[in-house]
Design a protein around this motif. Structure first.
Motif, PDB file in Angstrom:
ATOM      1  N   ALA A 114      13.329  93.905  80.752  1.00 38.20           N
ATOM      2  CA  ALA A 114      13.383  93.077  79.549  1.00 38.20           C
ATOM      3  C   ALA A 114      12.013  92.919  78.892  1.00 38.20           C
ATOM      4  O   ALA A 114      11.918  92.340  77.804  1.00 38.20           O
ATOM      5  CB  ALA A 114      13.950  91.700  79.898  1.00 38.20           C
ATOM      6  N   LEU A 115      10.960  93.415  79.538  1.00 47.68           N
ATOM      7  CA  LEU A 115       9.599  93.286  79.007  1.00 47.68           C
ATOM      8  C   LEU A 115       9.120  94.635  78.498  1.00 47.68           C
ATOM      9  O   LEU A 115       9.347  95.664  79.138  1.00 47.68           O
ATOM     10  CB  LEU A 115       8.636  92.791  80.102  1.00 47.68           C
ATOM     11  N   ASP A 116       8.435  94.626  77.351  1.00 48.25           N
ATOM     12  CA  ASP A 116       7.775  95.855  76.918  1.00 48.25           C
ATOM     13  C   ASP A 116       6.406  95.940  77.580  1.00 48.25           C
ATOM     14  O   ASP A 116       5.980  95.019  78.303  1.00 48.25           O
ATOM     15  CB  ASP A 116       7.672  95.927  75.393  1.00 48.25           C
ATOM     16  N   ASP A 117       5.688  97.032  77.353  1.00 43.02           N
ATOM     17  CA  ASP A 117       4.419  97.262  78.055  1.00 43.02           C
ATOM     18  C   ASP A 117       3.368  96.209  77.732  1.00 43.02           C
ATOM     19  O   ASP A 117       2.592  95.790  78.608  1.00 43.02           O
ATOM     20  CB  ASP A 117       3.884  98.656  77.715  1.00 43.02           C
ATOM     21  N   SER A 118       3.305  95.766  76.494  1.00 46.10           N
ATOM     22  CA  SER A 118       2.310  94.766  76.113  1.00 46.10           C
ATOM     23  C   SER A 118       2.620  93.413  76.763  1.00 46.10           C
ATOM     24  O   SER A 118       1.704  92.697  77.198  1.00 46.10           O
ATOM     25  CB  SER A 118       2.251  94.619  74.591  1.00 46.10           C
ATOM     26  N   GLN A 119       3.910  93.046  76.818  1.00 42.93           N
ATOM     27  CA  GLN A 119       4.287  91.792  77.473  1.00 42.93           C
ATOM     28  C   GLN A 119       3.990  91.841  78.967  1.00 42.93           C
ATOM     29  O   GLN A 119       3.524  90.858  79.552  1.00 42.93           O
ATOM     30  CB  GLN A 119       5.777  91.516  77.228  1.00 42.93           C
ATOM     31  N   LEU A 120       4.260  92.977  79.593  1.00 49.74           N
ATOM     32  CA  LEU A 120       3.970  93.116  81.022  1.00 49.74           C
ATOM     33  C   LEU A 120       2.474  93.025  81.290  1.00 49.74           C
ATOM     34  O   LEU A 120       2.050  92.404  82.271  1.00 49.74           O
ATOM     35  CB  LEU A 120       4.522  94.449  81.534  1.00 49.74           C
ATOM     36  N   VAL A 133      12.964  96.854  92.602  1.00 45.76           N
ATOM     37  CA  VAL A 133      12.338  97.712  91.602  1.00 45.76           C
ATOM     38  C   VAL A 133      12.686  99.174  91.856  1.00 45.76           C
ATOM     39  O   VAL A 133      13.022  99.569  92.974  1.00 45.76           O
ATOM     40  CB  VAL A 133      10.802  97.533  91.593  1.00 45.76           C
ATOM     41  N   SER A 134      12.578  99.957  90.820  1.00 43.61           N
ATOM     42  CA  SER A 134      12.809 101.401  90.885  1.00 43.61           C
ATOM     43  C   SER A 134      11.469 102.122  90.796  1.00 43.61           C
ATOM     44  O   SER A 134      10.440 101.506  90.487  1.00 43.61           O
ATOM     45  CB  SER A 134      13.712 101.823  89.723  1.00 43.61           C
ATOM     46  N   PRO A 135      11.436 103.425  91.045  1.00 44.90           N
ATOM     47  CA  PRO A 135      10.184 104.186  90.909  1.00 44.90           C
ATOM     48  C   PRO A 135       9.563 104.063  89.515  1.00 44.90           C
ATOM     49  O   PRO A 135       8.336 104.002  89.387  1.00 44.90           O
ATOM     50  CB  PRO A 135      10.614 105.623  91.202  1.00 44.90           C
ATOM     51  N   ALA A 136      10.389 103.996  88.478  1.00 45.94           N
ATOM     52  CA  ALA A 136       9.852 103.849  87.114  1.00 45.94           C
ATOM     53  C   ALA A 136       9.150 102.511  86.951  1.00 45.94           C
ATOM     54  O   ALA A 136       8.125 102.408  86.258  1.00 45.94           O
ATOM     55  CB  ALA A 136      10.982 103.986  86.092  1.00 45.94           C
ATOM     56  N   HIS A 137       9.679 101.474  87.591  1.00 43.53           N
ATOM     57  CA  HIS A 137       9.033 100.161  87.529  1.00 43.53           C
ATOM     58  C   HIS A 137       7.658 100.199  88.195  1.00 43.53           C
ATOM     59  O   HIS A 137       6.693  99.616  87.697  1.00 43.53           O
ATOM     60  CB  HIS A 137       9.910  99.116  88.214  1.00 43.53           C
ATOM     61  N   LYS A 138       7.565 100.872  89.339  1.00 42.33           N
ATOM     62  CA  LYS A 138       6.284 100.967  90.043  1.00 42.33           C
ATOM     63  C   LYS A 138       5.232 101.632  89.162  1.00 42.33           C
ATOM     64  O   LYS A 138       4.064 101.210  89.118  1.00 42.33           O
ATOM     65  CB  LYS A 138       6.451 101.740  91.346  1.00 42.33           C
ATOM     66  N   LEU A 139       5.650 102.662  88.451  1.00 47.85           N
ATOM     67  CA  LEU A 139       4.722 103.365  87.574  1.00 47.85           C
ATOM     68  C   LEU A 139       4.250 102.455  86.448  1.00 47.85           C
ATOM     69  O   LEU A 139       3.063 102.444  86.094  1.00 47.85           O
ATOM     70  CB  LEU A 139       5.406 104.606  87.000  1.00 47.85           C
ATOM     71  N   ARG A 140       5.148 101.650  85.885  1.00 48.54           N
ATOM     72  CA  ARG A 140       4.778 100.714  84.819  1.00 48.54           C
ATOM     73  C   ARG A 140       3.821  99.646  85.337  1.00 48.54           C
ATOM     74  O   ARG A 140       2.876  99.258  84.636  1.00 48.54           O
ATOM     75  CB  ARG A 140       6.027 100.054  84.249  1.00 48.54           C
ATOM     76  N   ILE A 141       4.047  99.184  86.551  1.00 52.23           N
ATOM     77  CA  ILE A 141       3.174  98.153  87.123  1.00 52.23           C
ATOM     78  C   ILE A 141       1.754  98.694  87.308  1.00 52.23           C
ATOM     79  O   ILE A 141       0.763  98.029  86.972  1.00 52.23           O
ATOM     80  CB  ILE A 141       3.745  97.665  88.472  1.00 52.23           C
ATOM     81  N   VAL A 142       1.643  99.896  87.834  1.00 53.68           N
ATOM     82  CA  VAL A 142       0.323 100.505  88.029  1.00 53.68           C
ATOM     83  C   VAL A 142      -0.399 100.661  86.697  1.00 53.68           C
ATOM     84  O   VAL A 142      -1.583 100.336  86.564  1.00 53.68           O
ATOM     85  CB  VAL A 142       0.460 101.865  88.745  1.00 53.68           C
ATOM     86  N   ARG A 143       0.306 101.144  85.695  1.00 51.06           N
ATOM     87  CA  ARG A 143      -0.315 101.349  84.386  1.00 51.06           C
ATOM     88  C   ARG A 143      -0.731 100.019  83.745  1.00 51.06           C
ATOM     89  O   ARG A 143      -1.781  99.942  83.104  1.00 51.06           O
ATOM     90  CB  ARG A 143       0.649 102.108  83.474  1.00 51.06           C
ATOM     91  N   LEU A 145      -1.627  97.271  85.329  1.00 53.24           N
ATOM     92  CA  LEU A 145      -2.825  96.787  86.035  1.00 53.24           C
ATOM     93  C   LEU A 145      -4.072  97.554  85.593  1.00 53.24           C
ATOM     94  O   LEU A 145      -5.139  96.968  85.376  1.00 53.24           O
ATOM     95  CB  LEU A 145      -2.619  96.914  87.543  1.00 53.24           C
ATOM     96  N   LYS A 146      -3.942  98.862  85.449  1.00 52.77           N
ATOM     97  CA  LYS A 146      -5.066  99.672  85.003  1.00 52.77           C
ATOM     98  C   LYS A 146      -5.452  99.322  83.573  1.00 52.77           C
ATOM     99  O   LYS A 146      -6.646  99.308  83.229  1.00 52.77           O
ATOM    100  CB  LYS A 146      -4.728 101.159  85.111  1.00 52.77           C
ATOM    101  N   ARG A 147      -4.464  99.017  82.736  1.00 52.62           N
ATOM    102  CA  ARG A 147      -4.752  98.637  81.354  1.00 52.62           C
ATOM    103  C   ARG A 147      -5.563  97.343  81.295  1.00 52.62           C
ATOM    104  O   ARG A 147      -6.344  97.125  80.372  1.00 52.62           O
ATOM    105  CB  ARG A 147      -3.439  98.478  80.586  1.00 52.62           C
ATOM    106  N   ASN A 148      -5.394  96.487  82.296  1.00 53.37           N
ATOM    107  CA  ASN A 148      -6.146  95.234  82.354  1.00 53.37           C
ATOM    108  C   ASN A 148      -7.498  95.389  83.044  1.00 53.37           C
ATOM    109  O   ASN A 148      -8.166  94.397  83.332  1.00 53.37           O
ATOM    110  CB  ASN A 148      -5.326  94.171  83.077  1.00 53.37           C
ATOM    111  N   GLY A 149      -7.890  96.615  83.354  1.00 51.50           N
ATOM    112  CA  GLY A 149      -9.218  96.860  83.910  1.00 51.50           C
ATOM    113  C   GLY A 149      -9.308  96.829  85.418  1.00 51.50           C
ATOM    114  O   GLY A 149     -10.415  96.842  85.971  1.00 51.50           O
TER     115      GLY A 149
END
Length: 427
Positions: A114-120, A133-143, A145-149
């Motif tokens: 329900a969250l887009d990348d900016s909200q996450l 979570v699914s594998p796609a969720h794990k990938l979004r979480i990693v990205r 965190l990296k986006r936040n430095g």
């Protein structure tokens, strides 16, 4: 008959078991004819009779909780990502102190969708538990965190974990249960599948990095001292304080052994209580360049001063060069102990905690004395025997910072003991 009330009671019991860190399975059966039983399909799984709930515990290893606490002290945030039920994940995370109700959040796979990348990215710093979570969720979480430095290390064992492990800054796969695909995608393989091993690797890495800084600090300061010794003497119109063979001896013998021993210095006790360094940080940051230049300048000036004393006051060029030669060597011997820590004195670190360094300094000292007093070697290095008065000057000038540090340490320690005794008396 399974009424809505009965289904609600089963769901409530399942939630209660999950909140106790149990993985819950529902068990049901149905009597069928042999012919129907032979058909393995979803059509058989209907009109089942509920038999009960089975709760299984998969407890974390005992050492993981300590490892999580060490991570927190070191400025490392541990996040749980699992396919388990949300209540089960939170219960385990709470036991490991990863999850705290007042400060942390949890998300499920559906909530992530329900969250887009900016909200996450806006809330990812506060989330410590991800469930279902699914594998796609794990990938979004990693990205996110990296986006936040953040510098992200991702662990996993299945084929589906490979994309997230590959995306992370440091991918960590399991050596025992991990698949070949995951191992290929990872940067590091845990041979014992133990989270505490990751923390031990971080501690080892920090120790190696600090030893590199110690090594650089020692050698560069010594080299600056040697260069300044020759440069200042030349500018001042003095004779050469050191002959080439003496400089060669310093670089190849008296410098080398202590430097190698410094490279295997034991880790400092508080190394995991320090915050992580910035990935773009220079190896000369945190005042290291200033310490190198100041100490190198001090070594150079001290050596020239002792040479000037022997040359102008005692009017003996051979004695002056011998005193300068010994001053340069012993300044470096004292300096190697200062290099063992950037935050503590050598007496706080422990003078004899690195036995290899003590042995290296002892060996270099014996060789230096042999150069001065052995007739064969003194002829090669053009040295002459020195009196006790000359040695007193050399050792005082070489180690005055070491002596001053020792005095300050014992004075402050005595004051601390007296203060604690006074507090105890007042109580």
């Amino acid at each position: 008959p399974l009424t809505p009330d009965g289904a609600a009671a089963i769901a409530a019991a399942s939630d209660q078991m999950a909140s106790q860190a149990l993985r819950v399975l529902a068990v049901a059966y149905r009597r069928v004819a042999k012919a129907e039983a032979a058909q393995i399909s979803e059509e058989v799984e209907r009109e089942l009779v509920f038999a009960g709930l089975v709760g299984m515990i998969d407890p974390p290893r005992e050492e993981v909780k300590t490892a999580i606490m060490t991570c927190r002290q070191a400025g490392i945030k541990a996040v749980m990502i699992t396919g388990d039920h949300k209540n089960t994940a939170i219960a385990i995370a709470r036991e490991l102190t990863i999850y705290k109700d007042e400060s942390n959040k949890s998300l499920t796979g559906k909530e992530l969708d329900a969250l887009d990348d900016s909200q996450l990215a806006r809330i990812v710093n506060d989330v410590t538990v991800y469930a279902r979570v699914s594998p796609a969720h794990k990938l979004r979480i990693v990205r996110a965190l990296k986006r936040n430095g953040h510098i992200v290390a991702m662990t996993g064992d299945g084929v589906n974990d490979a994309p997230a492990i590959k995306e992370a800054d440091i991918g960590v796969s399991m050596g025992i249960t991990g698949t070949d695909v995951t191992k290929e995608a990872s940067s590091m393989i845990l041979m014992d599948d133990n989270f505490a091993t990751i923390v031990a690797a971080v501690e080892e890495g920090r120790g190696i990095y600090e030893n590199i800084r110690k090594f650089i600090r020692y050698l560069l300061a010594c080299n600056i001292g040697e260069v300044l010794t020759m440069f200042i003497a030349a500018v001042a119109g003095m004779p050469l304080p050191l002959i080439p063979v003496q400089i060669l001896w310093v670089n190849l013998v008296t410098d080398g052994l202590p430097a190698m021993a410094l490279g295997i210095d034991p880790r400092e006790r508080d190394i995991m209580n320090r915050p992580p360094r910035h990935p773009g940080e220079s190896v000369f940051s945190r005042g290291l360049s200033r310490k190198i230049i100041s100490r190198g300048t001090q070594i150079g000036l001290s050596t020239v001063a002792v040479f000037a004393f022997g040359y102008y006051i005692q009017n003996d060029i051979a004695l002056a060069r011998t005193m300068a030669f010994c001053t340069l060597v012993f300044s470096q011997m004292f300096h190697v102990f200062d290099c063992r820590s950037e935050m503590m004195t050598i007496f706080e670190v422990g003078l004899f905690s690195n036995k290899f360094l003590v042995a290296a300094v002892t060996c270099s000292t014996i060789m230096q004395i042999a150069v001065v007093y052995t007739p064969f070697l003194s002829g090669i290095f053009e040295t002459v025997p020195m009196s006790l008065y000359d040695w007193a000057i050399v050792l005082t000038v070489s180690g005055w910072t070491f002596i001053l540090g020792a005095i300050k340490h014992f004075v402050f320690r005595r004051r601390s003991v007296v203060r604690r005794a006074a507090i105890g008396y007042n109580k």
